[in-house]
Design an enzyme around this catalytic site. Structure first.
Site, PDB file in Angstrom:
ATOM      1  N   SER A   1       0.796  -1.225   0.000  1.00  0.00           N
ATOM      2  CA  SER A   1       0.000   0.000   0.000  1.00  0.00           C
ATOM      3  C   SER A   1       0.831   1.280   0.000  1.00  0.00           C
ATOM      4  O   SER A   1       0.354   2.311  -0.435  1.00  0.00           O
ATOM      5  CB  SER A   1      -0.986   0.001   1.168  1.00  0.00           C
ATOM      6  OG  SER A   1      -0.430  -0.589   2.313  1.00  0.00           O
TER       7      SER A   1
ATOM      8  N   HIS B   1      -5.645  -3.295  -2.766  1.00  0.00           N
ATOM      9  CA  HIS B   1      -5.380  -2.277  -3.792  1.00  0.00           C
ATOM     10  C   HIS B   1      -5.415  -2.816  -5.221  1.00  0.00           C
ATOM     11  O   HIS B   1      -5.318  -2.052  -6.169  1.00  0.00           O
ATOM     12  CB  HIS B   1      -4.024  -1.609  -3.531  1.00  0.00           C
ATOM     13  CG  HIS B   1      -3.958  -0.925  -2.211  1.00  0.00           C
ATOM     14  ND1 HIS B   1      -4.435   0.351  -2.009  1.00  0.00           N
ATOM     15  CD2 HIS B   1      -3.520  -1.354  -1.008  1.00  0.00           C
ATOM     16  CE1 HIS B   1      -4.266   0.682  -0.742  1.00  0.00           C
ATOM     17  NE2 HIS B   1      -3.719  -0.337  -0.106  1.00  0.00           N
TER      18      HIS B   1
ATOM     19  N   LYS C   1     -11.917   0.879  -1.241  1.00  0.00           N
ATOM     20  CA  LYS C   1     -10.944   1.452  -2.170  1.00  0.00           C
ATOM     21  C   LYS C   1     -11.569   1.529  -3.563  1.00  0.00           C
ATOM     22  O   LYS C   1     -12.419   2.369  -3.791  1.00  0.00           O
ATOM     23  CB  LYS C   1      -9.640   0.682  -2.069  1.00  0.00           C
ATOM     24  CG  LYS C   1      -8.974   1.073  -0.745  1.00  0.00           C
ATOM     25  CD  LYS C   1      -7.930   0.169  -0.197  1.00  0.00           C
ATOM     26  CE  LYS C   1      -7.469   0.724   1.144  1.00  0.00           C
ATOM     27  NZ  LYS C   1      -6.888  -0.270   2.018  1.00  0.00           N
TER      28      LYS C   1
HETATM   29  C1  LIG Z   1      -6.752  -0.470   3.440  1.00  0.00           C
HETATM   30  C2  LIG Z   1      -6.217  -1.817   3.654  1.00  0.00           C
HETATM   31  C3  LIG Z   1      -6.830  -2.696   4.548  1.00  0.00           C
HETATM   32  C4  LIG Z   1      -7.927  -2.258   5.472  1.00  0.00           C
HETATM   33  O1  LIG Z   1      -9.152  -2.192   4.839  1.00  0.00           O
HETATM   34  P1  LIG Z   1     -10.291  -1.337   5.534  1.00  0.00           P
HETATM   35  O2  LIG Z   1     -11.529  -1.800   4.891  1.00  0.00           O
HETATM   36  O3  LIG Z   1      -9.956   0.086   5.261  1.00  0.00           O
HETATM   37  O4  LIG Z   1     -10.240  -1.663   7.012  1.00  0.00           O
HETATM   38  C5  LIG Z   1      -6.367  -3.983   4.632  1.00  0.00           C
HETATM   39  N1  LIG Z   1      -5.319  -4.396   3.884  1.00  0.00           N
HETATM   40  C6  LIG Z   1      -4.678  -3.569   3.040  1.00  0.00           C
HETATM   41  C7  LIG Z   1      -3.527  -4.072   2.257  1.00  0.00           C
HETATM   42  C8  LIG Z   1      -5.102  -2.248   2.917  1.00  0.00           C
HETATM   43  O5  LIG Z   1      -4.455  -1.421   2.108  1.00  0.00           O
END
Ligand SMILES: *Cc1c(COP(=O)(O)O)cnc(C)c1O
Length: 391
Positions: free
Chosen positions: A177, A205, A237
């Site tokens: 990320s 992502h 996302k």
């Molecule tokens: C954003 C993210 C999460 C968390 O997801 P949320 O729904 O925002 O809690 C988990 N794993 C990765 C790799 C992320 O980038």
């Protein structure tokens, strides 16, 4: 008791103090933040669906039809017909027998790892894995094996050392990320098979963005259910809504429903969020131009940044960080950009390793080519600040 004021002051001294900005209005590239009009490059709304009229309409209609709160956990009486439909559609979309909704990705990771592992088991994680994956492994009380970023030899070595006692789980972040690079998933799947280990891939992502149909990193690499039995996708996302899911075979999902404590003991997401996500998923399927557009913007940025001699990182995803080095340089660069109306967040330790502070630039299908060009022009104007720090 620890002195909180002093701890905060120490953070401030090290340029590591974190503060929130207040956004007015919807999530979109041209936004108003702390009262200033900005062009933003920090959102994870990669496909521009967070403020899409059809997604909003679906959300509003569902609020009329189902109310707001789900009222209870899925196993009590909170599992709505809409949640159920979304689970079936997500499973079909990623080509797996079943999917299970969670309220957030953080929870999906904690719930899944902890349902599968306990004392005497082994969990293997890349050092740069997302905080939720690291926490999931630590909470499980399995023996925690961290290896250097993308170091397959180290992973193989740790798998071998773990021997045959206890279950093994490799927990992979598919798209890192803060770096935007992809984990070597095919090789990891191979190692998992050789060492009789599960492989769980968190595609927060990649889901919606990568692969010909937007199925994500597994489609990108051509990996199937046998190679990657556990897939996590998040909905906050590229889907532009909120929540997450785990996808796998019948037994995995039934096991999680029965054993994942964080799933069992939490209120189901509002049905309207699920309904909005159903519309997002439809848009992801129907409008492949969104993926094509955001990836074209990424290519445009990379070629422009290369011409400017900026320190871009090896990433094919909408996450395009510029490495600047020290935390204070990253902060100054971010502030200089903001003065010219460009919002890019400075990412500092402990989110990233020491001396690798960076500007984390992200692109969305809601950006235009002109937006990218404006970013490049402003980056050029602060160029000395960006590269001086590293040389
Ligand atoms: C954003 C993210 C999460 C968390 O997801 P949320 O729904 O925002 O809690 C988990 N794993 C990765 C790799 C992320 O980038």
């Amino acid at each position: 008791m620890k002195d909180l004021k002093q701890a905060l002051e120490a953070r401030r001294q090290q340029h590591l103090y974190r503060q929130r900005r207040v956004i007015a209005g919807p999530q979109q590239p041209h936004a108003r933040i702390d009262g200033q009009e900005v062009l933003s490059f920090c959102s994870n709304d990669y496909l521009g669906l967070a403020n899409h009229p059809r997604v909003i309409q679906a959300f509003q209609q569902a609020a009329n039809d189902y109310g707001v709160g789900s009222g209870a956990a899925h196993l009590v009486n909170g599992h709505s017909h809409v949640h159920h439909q979304l689970e079936e559609e997500l499973a079909a979309f990623v080509g797996r027998p079943r999917a299970l909704l969670f309220s957030t990705g953080y929870m999906a990771n904690i719930g899944t790892v902890n349902a599968l592992l306990g004392r005497g088991d082994h969990v293997f994680e890349d050092r740069l894995n997302h905080a939720s994956l690291i926490d999931a492994g630590l909470i499980s009380q399995a023996s925690f094996q961290r290896y250097n970023h993308a170091d397959l030899a180290a992973l193989a070595n740790r798998l071998k050392k773990a021997g045959d006692s206890g279950d093994k789980l490799i927990v992979a972040d598919a798209v890192f990320s803060m770096d935007g690079d992809l984990a070597p998933l095919p090789q990891m799947a191979q190692l998992a098979q050789e060492h009789n280990s599960w492989l769980m891939v968190d595609d927060a992502h990649g889901f919606g963005v990568l692969g010909e149909h937007g199925q994500g990193s597994l489609e990108h690499f051509g990996l199937n259910l046998q190679q990657v039995p556990i897939l996590i996708g998040t909905l906050g996302k590229a889907m532009g809504t909120a929540g997450a899911f785990v996808a796998g075979d019948e037994d995995l999902i039934e096991y999680l429903i029965n054993e994942a404590r964080i799933y069992i003991s939490t209120t189901a997401m509002p049905p309207a969020v699920a309904e909005a996500t159903r519309t997002s998923l439809q848009l992801v399927s129907e409008e492949s131009w969104r993926r094509a557009h955001v990836l074209a913007l990424v290519a445009r940025f990379r070629s422009g940044a290369q011409q400017l001699g900026l320190n871009i990182m090896p990433s094919i995803t909408p996450i395009q960080p510029l490495l600047v080095g020290e935390a204070d340089t990253a902060i100054s660069a971010s502030e200089a950009l903001l003065q010219q109306g460009i919002l890019v967040s400075a990412i500092r330790p402990p989110t990233v390793p020491k001396a690798t502070a960076r500007l984390r630039i992200t692109f969305s299908a809601a950006h235009s080519e002109e937006d990218v060009d404006r970013l490049l022009t402003v980056l050029e104007s602060i160029h000395p600040m960006l590269n001086g720090a590293l040389s």
